[in-house]
Design an enzyme around this catalytic site. Structure first.
Site, PDB file in Angstrom:
ATOM      1  N   ASP A  30       0.806  -1.224   0.000  1.00 23.10           N
ATOM      2  CA  ASP A  30       0.000   0.000   0.000  1.00 23.10           C
ATOM      3  C   ASP A  30       0.842   1.278   0.000  1.00 23.10           C
ATOM      4  OD1 ASP A  30       0.828  -0.560   2.590  1.00 23.10           O
ATOM      5  OD2 ASP A  30      -1.000   0.185   3.524  1.00 23.10           O
ATOM      6  N   GLU A  53       9.123 -10.569  -2.651  1.00 21.47           N
ATOM      7  CA  GLU A  53      10.219  -9.607  -2.752  1.00 21.47           C
ATOM      8  C   GLU A  53      11.586 -10.278  -2.889  1.00 21.47           C
ATOM      9  OE1 GLU A  53       6.867  -7.446  -0.641  1.00 21.47           O
ATOM     10  OE2 GLU A  53       7.840  -9.409  -0.411  1.00 21.47           O
ATOM     11  N   HIS A 116       1.101   0.363  10.393  1.00 20.85           N
ATOM     12  CA  HIS A 116       1.459  -1.013  10.076  1.00 20.85           C
ATOM     13  C   HIS A 116       2.806  -1.080   9.361  1.00 20.85           C
ATOM     14  CE1 HIS A 116      -0.560   0.582   6.509  1.00 20.85           C
ATOM     15  NE2 HIS A 116       0.042  -0.349   5.796  1.00 20.85           N
ATOM     16  N   HIS A 117       3.401  -2.262   9.375  1.00 25.75           N
ATOM     17  CA  HIS A 117       4.732  -2.540   8.843  1.00 25.75           C
ATOM     18  C   HIS A 117       5.840  -1.853   9.645  1.00 25.75           C
ATOM     19  CE1 HIS A 117       2.596  -4.499   5.765  1.00 25.75           C
ATOM     20  NE2 HIS A 117       2.643  -3.608   4.808  1.00 25.75           N
ATOM     21  N   GLY A 439      25.940 -17.881  -2.512  1.00 25.57           N
ATOM     22  CA  GLY A 439      25.447 -19.254  -2.496  1.00 25.57           C
ATOM     23  C   GLY A 439      24.071 -19.433  -1.879  1.00 25.57           C
ATOM     24  N   ASP A 466      16.277 -29.861  -8.124  1.00 23.80           N
ATOM     25  CA  ASP A 466      14.899 -29.888  -7.639  1.00 23.80           C
ATOM     26  C   ASP A 466      14.770 -29.231  -6.265  1.00 23.80           C
ATOM     27  OD1 ASP A 466      16.430 -31.967  -6.578  1.00 23.80           O
ATOM     28  OD2 ASP A 466      14.782 -33.394  -6.508  1.00 23.80           O
ATOM     29  N   ASN A 493      17.110 -35.128  -8.523  1.00 22.24           N
ATOM     30  CA  ASN A 493      17.882 -36.187  -7.864  1.00 22.24           C
ATOM     31  C   ASN A 493      17.437 -36.387  -6.420  1.00 22.24           C
ATOM     32  OD1 ASN A 493      18.948 -33.769  -6.976  1.00 22.24           O
ATOM     33  ND2 ASN A 493      20.934 -34.058  -7.959  1.00 22.24           N
ATOM     34  N   GLY A 495      16.378 -34.486  -3.829  1.00 26.01           N
ATOM     35  CA  GLY A 495      16.812 -33.798  -2.614  1.00 26.01           C
ATOM     36  C   GLY A 495      18.017 -32.911  -2.820  1.00 26.01           C
ATOM     37  N   GLU A 499      24.232 -30.891  -0.494  1.00 26.96           N
ATOM     38  CA  GLU A 499      24.361 -31.034   0.957  1.00 26.96           C
ATOM     39  C   GLU A 499      24.704 -32.472   1.333  1.00 26.96           C
ATOM     40  OE1 GLU A 499      24.488 -28.347   2.306  1.00 26.96           O
ATOM     41  OE2 GLU A 499      23.176 -26.951   1.265  1.00 26.96           O
TER      42      GLU A 499
END
Length: 584
Positions: A30, A53, A116-117, A439, A466, A493, A495, A499
């Site tokens: 707004d 955002e 607000h915000h 990263g 993915d 793959n 997942g 990691e």
């Protein structure tokens, strides 16, 4: 308003347009709606409404990497904080994004109203303080100094190649201001040149090069950010110098040149590239920043006190700084030094004296041949995979690289996609975009949106996993909404494989929900997308051929590889990082 007045909002937009910005990314809120009316009315700037955002910040970053500067518009508080991670990535990786925040009215701020915000305590500068550490310049735009503050911030973004932050109250945006009568000042857009220091640098570099038996150039991403691609190309052409790049600087120089060595990754890259870089008598480092993910987990053997090091503001010769010699200027000075001096006669001392036991150009040609052989997808055993075998990443990355066209922008997600493609040879004029320093996973899909809008007429390619795609998949809808037709290769793959390679290969926290990717574009409003799937080499070949033909549609190609299948470079770097962190 007089006949010569415009609003402060229009002044800001006119200045952006003068810099080549024709899209502004963001989300309506707004406080910024009246400003958005001015964006919609502007004859040279289009609004791109993102799903959130954070996606808008990533998109503005991708746009800026292609166009040279990007723009982001958010609302106060909740909007700007949602975007701050994307802005921080731009700060880390030298990407000039202009972040404009529209907040509550001047009266509300003056009285400390609990609107607000806000945090409900009357502090309207809290969020600006949060932005300070990821912005090269800050400005609170008021009616009294709007033109000065806007111009100052834009010039800082152009000079520093990093995000800048402007905040203005909603009523200030609509206040009158005289229309600009002069272009945005060029003074201050780039780092100043010290003529005396430049002359001393050229003399010192000439003495160092004159005594060298071998010279190699190592280039990185700052060459691109600070507009020195042409200066680097001129040096390479004039001197015939062999060169490599770090993966973050991939494509800052034409990889189809016969003197291109490929990507240098410390101890984990091609050993011939490593020898030619690390054993050179003089290593010219152009815009190099050695990070853990680009240097092979800091496995490089490069003495910072030796050779010629060119940074954005200063140049160094054997550790001595020459301030006031910016990167592009220093490259041009080196071109003058090497002009008319053949590489072998002047710098290598003959073919038998180069670090690798052959001429430097011969090493480069050998590296090119090895890379070309890799790009065929052939195994070291002398045969390629059977067409009906399960698809592996060892076949995937060279095959994708062969599909890349001259002048194409390729966006790769950090992880298997980035490390799989970074070692492949790209054609002339192509551009490689990734985020290996910051990263932030999920970056690349919105960055594709920005890059595609910044390069109309050139079809962009995205390769993403993915797990990463689930972070920002909403922007698929934005890509379709604006009629864009890139090719998206999604590596399924099951997942977070990157990691798993680092820690917890079987841990449940590296698993993700299984999505029906073939139906996702339609669910997000992309009704005419071409959705393909491949799990064998033959299937991949057929799908890439179909994607190449479907130029008028967004293509989502889902490729299936093993859960633990990863590029060798990624595995090597991860192992080095684990050792350094005390893991085994």
């Amino acid at each position: 308003m007089t006949s010569r007045d415009i609003t402060i909002a229009e002044y800001f937009l006119d200045r952006l347009a003068s810099l080549g910005v024709d899209h502004v990314f963001g989300v309506p809120g707004d406080y910024n709606l009246a400003f958005l009316d001015k964006v919609m009315e502007h004859p040279r700037i289009d609004w791109v409404g993102n799903a959130n955002e954070l996606g808008a910040a990533y998109a503005a970053d991708g746009y800026a990497r292609v166009r040279g500067i990007g723009a982001l518009l958010t609302t106060f508080g909740v909007g700007e904080l949602s975007a701050i991670n994307g802005v921080a990535g731009g700060y880390a990786e030298y990407v000039p994004v202009v972040h404009l925040v529209i907040g509550p009215s001047t009266a509300a701020e003056r009285t400390g109203a609990l609107v607000h915000h806000t945090a409900g305590d009357g502090d309207f500068e809290r969020f600006e303080r949060a932005q300070r550490s990821v912005s090269a310049a800050m400005a609170t735009v008021t009616r009294a100094d709007a033109a000065e503050q806007i111009d100052r911030a834009l010039v800082a973004a152009l000079r520093e190649k990093r995000p800048v932050y402007l905040r203005m109250a909603s009523d200030v945006a609509l206040a009158p201001i005289p229309a600009p009568v002069r272009p945005l000042p060029r003074e201050g857009r780039s780092f100043p040149v010290d003529p005396v220091s430049l002359e001393r640098f050229a003399d010192a570099a000439g003495r160092t090069l004159a005594g060298a038996r071998s010279v190699t150039v190592l280039a990185d991403f700052l060459v691109d950010r600070f507009g020195a691609r042409e200066a680097l190309a001129e040096l390479l052409d004039t001197g015939g110098l062999p060169f490599a790049t770090l993966c973050m600087g991939k494509t800052v120089a034409d990889e189809s040149r016969s003197t291109s060595l490929g990507v240098y990754s410390g101890a984990f890259g091609d050993p011939r590239v490593r020898r030619t870089v690390e054993d050179a008598d003089v290593l010219i480092r152009a815009g190099v920043r050695l990070t853990d993910t680009t240097s092979g987990g800091f496995s490089h053997r490069i003495d910072p006190g030796r050779g010629i090091d060119l940074q954005p503001e200063s140049a160094f010769v054997d550790g001595t700084e020459y301030p006031g010699v910016p990167l592009g200027v220093a490259l041009s000075a080196l071109t003058g030094v090497v002009a008319g001096k053949p590489l072998v006669d002047a710098f290598t001392g003959g073919a038998g004296d180069s670090p690798a036991g052959a001429s430097a150009s011969g090493v480069a040609e050998t590296a090119v041949s090895a890379s070309a052989a890799s790009a065929t997808g052939a195994s070291t055993a002398g045969r390629g995979p059977r067409p009906d075998e399960p698809l592996t990443q060892s076949y995937l990355w060279p095959r994708i690289a062969r599909s890349i066209r001259e002048g194409q922008t390729v966006v790769a997600e950090q992880g298997t996609s980035y490390f799989g493609l970074s070692t492949q040879r790209f054609p002339a004029g192509s551009r490689f975009i990734g985020q290996p320093l910051w990263g932030s996973i999920g970056y690349s899909l919105p960055a594709l949106l920005g890059a595609q809008l910044a390069s109309p007429g050139h079809r962009c390619l995205l390769v993403i996993g993915d797990g990463s795609a689930q972070m920002t998949a909403q922007e698929l809808g934005t890509i379709g909404r604006y009629g864009l037709t890139p090719v998206i290769v999604l590596v399924n793959n099951a997942g977070y494989t990157v990691e798993r390679a680092i820690h917890g290969p079987e841990a449940a926290y590296n698993d993700i929900a299984r999505w029906d990717w073939q139906r996702l574009p339609a669910a997000l409003g992309v009704r005419d997308a071409l959705c393909l799937s491949a799990d064998t080499p033959a299937g991949l070949d057929q799908a890439l051929a179909a994607a190449d033909e479907a130029t008028d549609r967004l293509v989502l190609l889902e490729v299936h590889t093993g859960t633990h299948d990863a590029p060798g470079l990624l595995r090597d770097i991860v192992a080095g990082m684990s050792d350094r962190n005390g893991e085994s």
